[in-house]
Design a protein around this motif. Sequence first.
Motif, PDB file in Angstrom:
ATOM      1  N   LYS A 161      -2.522   8.097   8.135  1.00  0.00           N
ATOM      2  CA  LYS A 161      -3.595   7.408   7.417  1.00  0.00           C
ATOM      3  C   LYS A 161      -3.311   5.919   6.799  1.00  0.00           C
ATOM      4  O   LYS A 161      -3.773   5.055   6.826  1.00  0.00           O
ATOM      5  N   ILE A 162      -2.064   6.169   6.119  1.00  0.00           N
ATOM      6  CA  ILE A 162      -1.488   4.688   5.476  1.00  0.00           C
ATOM      7  C   ILE A 162      -1.102   3.878   6.620  1.00  0.00           C
ATOM      8  O   ILE A 162      -1.668   2.537   6.301  1.00  0.00           O
ATOM      9  N   MET A 163      -0.676   4.208   7.486  1.00  0.00           N
ATOM     10  CA  MET A 163      -0.169   3.282   8.850  1.00  0.00           C
ATOM     11  C   MET A 163      -1.586   2.721   9.472  1.00  0.00           C
ATOM     12  O   MET A 163      -1.612   1.584   9.860  1.00  0.00           O
ATOM     13  N   ASN A 164      -2.734   3.317   9.318  1.00  0.00           N
ATOM     14  CA  ASN A 164      -3.982   2.924   9.801  1.00  0.00           C
ATOM     15  C   ASN A 164      -4.345   1.739   8.931  1.00  0.00           C
ATOM     16  O   ASN A 164      -5.022   0.894   9.781  1.00  0.00           O
ATOM     17  N   PHE A 165      -3.775   1.506   7.731  1.00  0.00           N
ATOM     18  CA  PHE A 165      -4.120   0.319   7.005  1.00  0.00           C
ATOM     19  C   PHE A 165      -3.257  -0.776   7.358  1.00  0.00           C
ATOM     20  O   PHE A 165      -3.231  -2.022   6.538  1.00  0.00           O
ATOM     21  N   ASN A 166      -2.275  -0.549   8.236  1.00  0.00           N
ATOM     22  CA  ASN A 166      -1.177  -1.480   8.575  1.00  0.00           C
ATOM     23  C   ASN A 166      -0.298  -1.923   7.214  1.00  0.00           C
ATOM     24  O   ASN A 166       0.161  -3.058   7.176  1.00  0.00           O
ATOM     25  N   VAL A 167       0.054  -0.803   6.394  1.00  0.00           N
ATOM     26  CA  VAL A 167       0.869  -0.897   5.295  1.00  0.00           C
ATOM     27  C   VAL A 167       2.286  -0.405   5.740  1.00  0.00           C
ATOM     28  O   VAL A 167       2.034   0.757   5.977  1.00  0.00           O
ATOM     29  N   MET A 168       3.110  -1.116   5.380  1.00  0.00           N
ATOM     30  CA  MET A 168       4.496  -0.703   5.649  1.00  0.00           C
ATOM     31  C   MET A 168       5.162  -0.321   4.426  1.00  0.00           C
ATOM     32  O   MET A 168       6.290   0.251   4.525  1.00  0.00           O
ATOM     33  N   SER A 169       5.011  -0.991   3.458  1.00  0.00           N
ATOM     34  CA  SER A 169       5.522  -0.836   2.167  1.00  0.00           C
ATOM     35  C   SER A 169       4.609  -0.336   0.882  1.00  0.00           C
ATOM     36  O   SER A 169       3.547  -1.017   0.670  1.00  0.00           O
ATOM     37  N   THR A 170       5.036   0.819   0.382  1.00  0.00           N
ATOM     38  CA  THR A 170       3.923   1.464  -0.590  1.00  0.00           C
ATOM     39  C   THR A 170       4.554   1.327  -2.056  1.00  0.00           C
ATOM     40  O   THR A 170       5.945   0.988  -1.954  1.00  0.00           O
ATOM     41  N   PRO A 171       3.958   1.306  -3.010  1.00  0.00           N
ATOM     42  CA  PRO A 171       2.496   1.772  -3.011  1.00  0.00           C
ATOM     43  C   PRO A 171       1.640   0.670  -2.833  1.00  0.00           C
ATOM     44  O   PRO A 171       1.896  -0.406  -2.615  1.00  0.00           O
ATOM     45  N   ALA A 172       0.263   1.042  -2.283  1.00  0.00           N
ATOM     46  CA  ALA A 172      -0.591  -0.092  -1.943  1.00  0.00           C
ATOM     47  C   ALA A 172      -2.052   0.426  -2.572  1.00  0.00           C
ATOM     48  O   ALA A 172      -2.313   1.471  -2.424  1.00  0.00           O
ATOM     49  N   LEU A 173      -2.770  -0.912  -2.978  1.00  0.00           N
ATOM     50  CA  LEU A 173      -4.141  -0.528  -3.639  1.00  0.00           C
ATOM     51  C   LEU A 173      -5.155  -1.063  -2.578  1.00  0.00           C
ATOM     52  O   LEU A 173      -5.088  -2.227  -2.435  1.00  0.00           O
ATOM     53  N   VAL A 174      -5.891  -0.335  -2.230  1.00  0.00           N
ATOM     54  CA  VAL A 174      -7.137  -0.933  -1.600  1.00  0.00           C
ATOM     55  C   VAL A 174      -8.323  -0.746  -2.350  1.00  0.00           C
ATOM     56  O   VAL A 174      -8.824   0.397  -2.999  1.00  0.00           O
ATOM     57  N   VAL A 175      -8.944  -1.929  -2.102  1.00  0.00           N
ATOM     58  CA  VAL A 175     -10.185  -1.928  -3.174  1.00  0.00           C
ATOM     59  C   VAL A 175     -11.391  -2.418  -1.827  1.00  0.00           C
ATOM     60  O   VAL A 175     -11.431  -3.078  -1.613  1.00  0.00           O
ATOM     61  N   ASN A 176     -12.357  -1.479  -1.882  1.00  0.00           N
ATOM     62  CA  ASN A 176     -13.728  -1.544  -1.007  1.00  0.00           C
ATOM     63  C   ASN A 176     -13.163  -2.028   0.311  1.00  0.00           C
ATOM     64  O   ASN A 176     -13.848  -3.029   0.874  1.00  0.00           O
ATOM     65  N   GLY A 177     -12.012  -1.286   0.858  1.00  0.00           N
ATOM     66  CA  GLY A 177     -11.660  -1.724   2.235  1.00  0.00           C
ATOM     67  C   GLY A 177     -10.637  -2.688   2.491  1.00  0.00           C
ATOM     68  O   GLY A 177     -10.171  -2.848   3.557  1.00  0.00           O
ATOM     69  N   THR A 178     -10.412  -3.412   1.462  1.00  0.00           N
ATOM     70  CA  THR A 178      -9.298  -4.464   1.526  1.00  0.00           C
ATOM     71  C   THR A 178      -8.169  -4.284   0.778  1.00  0.00           C
ATOM     72  O   THR A 178      -8.331  -3.855  -0.499  1.00  0.00           O
ATOM     73  N   ILE A 179      -6.905  -4.618   1.262  1.00  0.00           N
ATOM     74  CA  ILE A 179      -5.588  -4.344   0.660  1.00  0.00           C
ATOM     75  C   ILE A 179      -5.553  -5.428  -0.523  1.00  0.00           C
ATOM     76  O   ILE A 179      -5.744  -6.615  -0.165  1.00  0.00           O
ATOM     77  N   ALA A 180      -5.393  -4.908  -1.687  1.00  0.00           N
ATOM     78  CA  ALA A 180      -5.378  -5.979  -2.472  1.00  0.00           C
ATOM     79  C   ALA A 180      -4.163  -6.073  -3.185  1.00  0.00           C
ATOM     80  O   ALA A 180      -3.625  -7.424  -3.694  1.00  0.00           O
ATOM     81  N   ILE A 181      -3.258  -5.075  -3.193  1.00  0.00           N
ATOM     82  CA  ILE A 181      -1.996  -5.239  -3.847  1.00  0.00           C
ATOM     83  C   ILE A 181      -0.782  -4.106  -2.826  1.00  0.00           C
ATOM     84  O   ILE A 181      -1.379  -2.865  -2.652  1.00  0.00           O
ATOM     85  N   LYS A 182       0.246  -4.627  -2.765  1.00  0.00           N
ATOM     86  CA  LYS A 182       0.943  -3.672  -1.986  1.00  0.00           C
ATOM     87  C   LYS A 182       2.667  -4.006  -2.289  1.00  0.00           C
ATOM     88  O   LYS A 182       3.037  -5.094  -2.561  1.00  0.00           O
ATOM     89  N   GLY A 183       3.286  -2.969  -2.322  1.00  0.00           N
ATOM     90  CA  GLY A 183       4.859  -2.941  -2.383  1.00  0.00           C
ATOM     91  C   GLY A 183       5.273  -3.001  -3.874  1.00  0.00           C
ATOM     92  O   GLY A 183       6.478  -3.283  -3.848  1.00  0.00           O
ATOM     93  N   LYS A 184       4.260  -2.871  -4.900  1.00  0.00           N
ATOM     94  CA  LYS A 184       4.752  -2.873  -6.213  1.00  0.00           C
ATOM     95  C   LYS A 184       3.878  -2.167  -7.023  1.00  0.00           C
ATOM     96  O   LYS A 184       2.712  -1.786  -6.450  1.00  0.00           O
ATOM     97  N   VAL A 185       4.385  -1.757  -8.269  1.00  0.00           N
ATOM     98  CA  VAL A 185       3.367  -1.374  -9.058  1.00  0.00           C
ATOM     99  C   VAL A 185       2.806  -2.352 -10.182  1.00  0.00           C
ATOM    100  O   VAL A 185       3.586  -3.244 -10.321  1.00  0.00           O
ATOM    101  N   PRO A 186       1.544  -2.531  -9.863  1.00  0.00           N
ATOM    102  CA  PRO A 186       0.831  -3.847 -10.663  1.00  0.00           C
ATOM    103  C   PRO A 186       0.868  -3.663 -12.055  1.00  0.00           C
ATOM    104  O   PRO A 186       0.810  -2.545 -12.595  1.00  0.00           O
ATOM    105  N   THR A 187       0.485  -4.792 -12.821  1.00  0.00           N
ATOM    106  CA  THR A 187       0.054  -4.636 -14.125  1.00  0.00           C
ATOM    107  C   THR A 187      -1.286  -4.328 -14.348  1.00  0.00           C
ATOM    108  O   THR A 187      -2.095  -4.257 -13.364  1.00  0.00           O
ATOM    109  N   LYS A 188      -1.767  -4.019 -15.538  1.00  0.00           N
ATOM    110  CA  LYS A 188      -3.052  -3.775 -15.911  1.00  0.00           C
ATOM    111  C   LYS A 188      -3.922  -4.919 -15.737  1.00  0.00           C
ATOM    112  O   LYS A 188      -4.871  -4.985 -15.130  1.00  0.00           O
ATOM    113  N   GLU A 189      -3.324  -6.058 -15.806  1.00  0.00           N
ATOM    114  CA  GLU A 189      -4.211  -7.290 -15.618  1.00  0.00           C
ATOM    115  C   GLU A 189      -4.176  -7.636 -14.133  1.00  0.00           C
ATOM    116  O   GLU A 189      -5.307  -8.096 -13.820  1.00  0.00           O
TER     117      GLU A 189
END
Length: 78
Positions: free
Chosen positions: A42-70
């Motif tokens: 399922k992760i590969m279906n998003f074409n994401v090769m580096s995790t973690p990734a954050l998907v918001v409303n169907g769009t990849i927003a952040i990938k490959g790192k732990v984001p800050t709260k900001e």
Amino acid sequence: MNDIKILGTGCAKCLAMTQVVEVVLNENNIEATVEKVEDIVKIMNFNVMSTPALVVNGTIAIKGKVPTKEEVLEVLNR
């Protein structure tokens, strides 16, 4: 309401991203559905090769790192 998916196999970074997202949602009273996607196919279906990734409303927003709260708040306010 935002539809959030956290893509990752359960590693420490994936768990950290989940915690950051949950804190941002709670601190800012943002309603969202949060789904953890740990199935590698399922992760590969998003074409994401580096995790973690954050998907918001169907769009990849952040990938490959732990984001800050900001960073998470900025993505949710787009």
